[in-house]
Write a protein that holds these residues in place. Structure first.
Motif, PDB file in Angstrom:
ATOM      1  N   GLY A  74       0.791  -1.141   0.055  1.00  0.00           N
ATOM      2  CA  GLY A  74       0.168  -0.019   0.107  1.00  0.00           C
ATOM      3  C   GLY A  74       0.641   1.208   0.031  1.00  0.00           C
ATOM      4  O   GLY A  74       2.076   1.539  -0.888  1.00  0.00           O
TER       5      GLY A  74
ATOM      6  N   LEU B 121      -7.930  -2.051   6.588  1.00  0.00           N
ATOM      7  CA  LEU B 121      -6.738  -1.375   6.009  1.00  0.00           C
ATOM      8  C   LEU B 121      -6.043  -0.649   7.309  1.00  0.00           C
ATOM      9  O   LEU B 121      -6.869  -0.475   8.461  1.00  0.00           O
TER      10      LEU B 121
ATOM     11  N   MET C 239      -2.490   1.513   8.960  1.00  0.00           N
ATOM     12  CA  MET C 239      -1.685   2.617   8.606  1.00  0.00           C
ATOM     13  C   MET C 239      -0.011   2.525   9.350  1.00  0.00           C
ATOM     14  O   MET C 239       0.498   3.264   9.429  1.00  0.00           O
TER      15      MET C 239
ATOM     16  N   ILE D 129      -4.639   9.759   5.716  1.00  0.00           N
ATOM     17  CA  ILE D 129      -5.473   9.559   4.425  1.00  0.00           C
ATOM     18  C   ILE D 129      -6.995   9.253   4.486  1.00  0.00           C
ATOM     19  O   ILE D 129      -7.326   9.142   5.467  1.00  0.00           O
ATOM     20  N   ASP D 130      -7.583   9.378   3.386  1.00  0.00           N
ATOM     21  CA  ASP D 130      -9.170   9.222   3.344  1.00  0.00           C
ATOM     22  C   ASP D 130      -9.012   7.983   2.786  1.00  0.00           C
ATOM     23  O   ASP D 130      -8.442   7.628   1.663  1.00  0.00           O
ATOM     24  N   ALA D 131      -9.825   6.788   3.109  1.00  0.00           N
ATOM     25  CA  ALA D 131      -9.934   5.551   2.453  1.00  0.00           C
ATOM     26  C   ALA D 131     -11.574   5.438   2.056  1.00  0.00           C
ATOM     27  O   ALA D 131     -12.437   5.735   2.845  1.00  0.00           O
TER      28      ALA D 131
ATOM     29  N   TRP E 261     -14.354   2.729   0.497  1.00  0.00           N
ATOM     30  CA  TRP E 261     -14.662   1.295   0.129  1.00  0.00           C
ATOM     31  C   TRP E 261     -15.954   1.414  -0.894  1.00  0.00           C
ATOM     32  O   TRP E 261     -16.703   2.185  -0.684  1.00  0.00           O
TER      33      TRP E 261
ATOM     34  N   ARG F 135     -11.390   8.668   7.575  1.00  0.00           N
ATOM     35  CA  ARG F 135     -10.154   9.259   7.600  1.00  0.00           C
ATOM     36  C   ARG F 135      -9.272   8.449   8.491  1.00  0.00           C
ATOM     37  O   ARG F 135      -9.863   8.098   9.642  1.00  0.00           O
TER      38      ARG F 135
ATOM     39  N   VAL G 294     -11.089  -0.744  -2.931  1.00  0.00           N
ATOM     40  CA  VAL G 294     -10.815   0.277  -1.858  1.00  0.00           C
ATOM     41  C   VAL G 294      -9.741   1.336  -2.568  1.00  0.00           C
ATOM     42  O   VAL G 294      -8.737   0.960  -3.329  1.00  0.00           O
TER      43      VAL G 294
ATOM     44  N   GLU H  93      -7.137   4.715  -1.675  1.00  0.00           N
ATOM     45  CA  GLU H  93      -6.605   5.395  -0.614  1.00  0.00           C
ATOM     46  C   GLU H  93      -6.326   6.910  -1.141  1.00  0.00           C
ATOM     47  O   GLU H  93      -5.795   6.857  -2.530  1.00  0.00           O
TER      48      GLU H  93
END
Length: 121
Positions: A36, A61, A63, A70-72, A74, A85, A100, A102
């Motif tokens: 990632g 996910l 980190m 980050i903003d994720a 789905w 976030r 997904v 990112e």
């Protein structure tokens, strides 16, 4: 490749799309998906990392080793199922998805469950 957001899947209600990212990478291999954004110092404001999967199921996910928020997003069949976030280093989240995305923190502001997000050439 661009990542586009349409605020409502019903195109008659809102046919306008906005670009979330113009610099899009796709993590297709298991290695790329496992790595990632780990070990990167930052990502550009106009960047997205897309993780496509063969079927929709719960996707996690983390980190770990990611020093920026980050903003994720789905997605299942292009429809947003969750937006979160994630905080640097300690963020952890899950959602139902066959894809997904990112993005830099703040890039998914205004993206909501039920919206459409798609990649276009």
């Amino acid at each position: 490749m661009r990542l586009l957001h349409r605020p409502d899947r019903d195109s008659t209600a809102n046919p306008e799309s906005r670009t979330l990212a113009r610099d899009v990478d796709v993590a297709r291999s298991r290695f790329a998906q496992a790595r990632g954004l780990m070990f990167r110092r930052s990502i550009p404001d106009d960047y997205a990392l897309v993780f496509p999967f063969e079927s929709a199921e719960t996707r996690w996910l983390h980190m770990l080793f990611v020093p920026f928020a980050i903003d994720a997003v789905w997605l299942v069949d292009g429809e947003v199922t969750s937006v979160t976030r994630l905080a640097p280093f300690v963020g952890l989240a899950r959602g139902e998805a066959d894809t997904v995305v990112e993005l830099p923190a703040g890039a998914a502001d205004g993206v909501a469950v039920g919206d459409a997000v798609v990649c276009r050439e």
